[in-house]
Design a protein around this motif. Structure first.
Motif, mmCIF file in Angstrom:
data_model
loop_
_atom_site.group_PDB
_atom_site.id
_atom_site.type_symbol
_atom_site.label_atom_id
_atom_site.label_comp_id
_atom_site.label_asym_id
_atom_site.label_seq_id
_atom_site.Cartn_x
_atom_site.Cartn_y
_atom_site.Cartn_z
ATOM 1 N N ALA A 402 1.005 -1.228 -0.132
ATOM 2 C CA ALA A 402 -0.071 0.010 0.020
ATOM 3 C C ALA A 402 0.895 1.280 -0.008
ATOM 4 N N LEU A 403 1.968 1.240 0.749
ATOM 5 C CA LEU A 403 2.908 2.201 0.925
ATOM 6 C C LEU A 403 3.501 2.810 -0.630
ATOM 7 N N VAL A 404 3.995 1.627 -1.255
ATOM 8 C CA VAL A 404 4.562 1.754 -2.515
ATOM 9 C C VAL A 404 3.509 2.243 -3.453
ATOM 10 N N LEU A 405 2.102 1.754 -3.402
ATOM 11 C CA LEU A 405 1.179 2.486 -4.433
ATOM 12 C C LEU A 405 0.885 3.711 -4.161
ATOM 13 N N VAL A 406 0.959 4.181 -2.922
ATOM 14 C CA VAL A 406 0.681 5.538 -2.642
ATOM 15 C C VAL A 406 1.733 6.438 -3.146
#
Length: 423
Positions: A402-406
């Protein structure tokens, strides 16, 4: 007269006598089906190796069925118990728990249940193992509460029963809360004790070190890519072989070589001491810290920055810079105002590639990073292979995803993903 005209202007027929429109639609469907069959193996491969594992990871990060499946009667009996009173559950709960534990011990399920609850409350694993060995010897004519407390005094602790009730639902946010240094309590979500907060700092360290490695690769890779794109073909091919040479060597061998180079008695420190730059007592700490991780991973990931830059620089006509100089621009102005903006798509592609690879590395940080240079991926690997806490590992992996997608979304908003090119 009208009828005759309609007959004369009827639907156009194909060679086989069918209406041309229907024949074209049929041919188009066959063409689409053939195209689908060509990409079907790739779609199946992506589904099996990418989509399904991610779905399984997301499921494991919230799945918690072991408590309700192993202690079904106890879970139902605990629904009417109010832990805020500070009193132990009544005898009916202990009786239900005894019945569940007899079955669980017979099927060897109590150890798995204890391991699951031990992730939340320390000591639960040994408690369930100890109880499982003695539960079948309890007297069914005597109160079970006293017998369980005789087995272990922790059964007389409200916290033990509160943990069982709290984590009895089939799905739980507990793993995700643990991944951000929070815990689920009867009073709600609370921070973990100070000495147990490790994951937020690990996420932050992973981001900082990954950005640092990406920036280091850009600083070192840009001049190399520039040389590759402007040298004569023979010299460029030789330099390209040197760039690709690390790919022909095992990752483990390259990392082990950096251990030899960076250690206190390694090649770098010995050379600096020999030429008088450092004293023997002032050797640099280049390994088992963040510095070692940055150096080793920059070397490993540098080709992934050079290749996209080279492919973009190769498409830039040299006449652009010559034209800028002929109009009075200095070398620096021609480079910065004309050449550099055209390489930004290659910078974007290389930066994304290096950052995504760096954020998931765990072998190199494990070998050269010590305690201050490891990534969150090292903890994920630990929970998968050592502690066997797959739920927490899945939650950490999902949080990282999720952090990478953000970050990817922010990059698209600020720079624009359409500006990323590989040549």
């Amino acid at each position: 007269m009208t009828s005759a005209t309609d007959d004369a202007t009827g639907p156009v027929l194909a060679a086989d006598g069918t209406p041309l429109k229907r024949s074209l639609n049929r041919a188009l469907r066959r063409q689409k089906l053939r195209a689908l069959m060509l990409v079907a193996p790739l779609l199946l491969f992506i589904l099996i190796t990418f989509i399904l594992p991610i779905g399984d990871m997301l499921f494991r990060s919230v799945e918690n069925q072991i408590v309700s499946e192993t202690l079904p009667r106890t879970v139902v009996a605990l629904e009417d118990w109010d832990e805020t009173t500070g009193e132990l559950p009544d005898e009916a709960v202990f009786a239900a728990f005894h019945e569940d534990m007899v079955i669980a011990a017979d099927q060897k399920l109590h150890t798995r249940l204890g391991s699951r609850l031990n992730y939340e409350v320390s000591g639960m694993s040994s408690l369930f193992r100890k109880t499982g060995r003695r539960v079948d010897r309890m007297d069914t004519d005597q109160p079970f509460r006293d017998q369980f407390i005789d087995v272990d005094k922790d059964w007389g602790d409200v916290e033990t029963w509160s943990a069982i009730k709290l984590f009895s639902p089939e799905y739980t946010p507990g793993y995700f809360l643990n991944s951000v240094d929070r815990t689920l309590t009867p009073d709600g979500i609370e921070k973990r004790p100070e000495d147990q907060r490790i994951y937020v700092s690990l996420f932050w360290r992973t981001m900082v070190l990954s950005f640092t490695i990406t920036f280091s690769c850009l600083l070192l890779g840009y001049p190399v890519a520039f040389l590759l794109s402007n040298l004569p073909l023979r010299s460029s091919n030789l330099l390209m072989i040197l760039v690709l040479l690390p790919f022909w060597t095992s990752l483990l061998v390259r990392t082990s070589a950096w251990k030899v180079l960076l250690q206190d008695q390694g090649v770098i420190n010995n050379t600096l001491v020999a030429i008088g730059i450092l004293s023997d007592d002032g050797r640099l700490a280049l390994i088992n810290n963040a510095t070692g991780t940055i150096i080793a991973m920059t070397h490993i990931l540098l080709p992934f920055m050079i290749l996209p830059l080279f492919s973009v620089m190769k498409t830039i006509p040299p006449s652009y810079v010559r034209a800028a100089k002929s109009l009075g621009a200095t070398d620096w102005t021609a480079f910065w105002r004309v050449y550099f903006p055209q390489t930004v798509p290659g910078i974007g592609a290389g930066a994304i590639l290096v950052f995504i690879l760096a954020i998931g590395y765990y072998i190199t940080p494990e070998l050269v990073g010590g305690t201050s240079g490891i990534f969150i991926s090292n903890r994920i690997a630990y929970h998968i292979s050592s502690s066997l806490n797959w739920g927490l590992a899945a939650a950490l992996g999902s949080t990282l995803l999720a952090l990478v997608l953000v970050l990817y979304w922010l990059y698209d908003k600020i720079v624009g993903i359409d500006n990323v090119k590989l040549g």
